[in-house]
Motif scaffolding. Structure first.
Motif: not given
Length: 120
Positions: A10-12, A82-86, A118-120
């Motif tokens: 899990l990452v933001q 640069s992870l995104k929720p998608e 990836v959490s928003s």
């Protein structure tokens, strides 16, 4: 032949994760990653050939993800920035005797997936 992936979690949003995959049993010409999000089709992420000279990325990850390979250790890694929720999905390590770059021709060997959230 086994492909063992690790590194999910899990990452933001905006953060980074690194996935690794170790192949055992043989050396493959090509290794890479696919992903599948809940309710969505399987998606090609990245692939690399045995010497790292040929690389392919899916359009949605270009410029953010980097695939690399360690021939000596028979491993492939995926640095995800640069992870995104998608980007949330189960990521699968894959391998084959020829290079692949899309879902048109799926690789022969698949490992068990590792979940990236990836959490928003």
């Amino acid at each position: 032949v086994q492909l063992q992936a690790s590194g999910g979690g899990l990452v933001q949003a905006g953060g980074s994760l690194r996935l690794s995959c170790a192949a055992s049993g043989r050396t493959f010409y090509a290794m890479g990653w696919f992903r599948q999000a809940p309710g969505k089709e399987r998606e090609f992420v990245a692939s690399i050939n045995v010497n790292g000279g040929d690389l392919y990325y899916g359009d949605s990850v270009k410029g953010r993800f980097t695939i690399s390979r360690d021939f000596a250790d028979n491993t492939v890694s995926l640095q995800m920035n640069s992870l995104k929720p998608e980007d949330t999905a189960v990521y699968y390590c894959t391998a084959d005797l020829s290079l692949y770059s899309s879902t048109t021709a799926l690789p022969l060997y698949w490992g068990k997936g590792t979940l990236v959230t990836v959490s928003s």
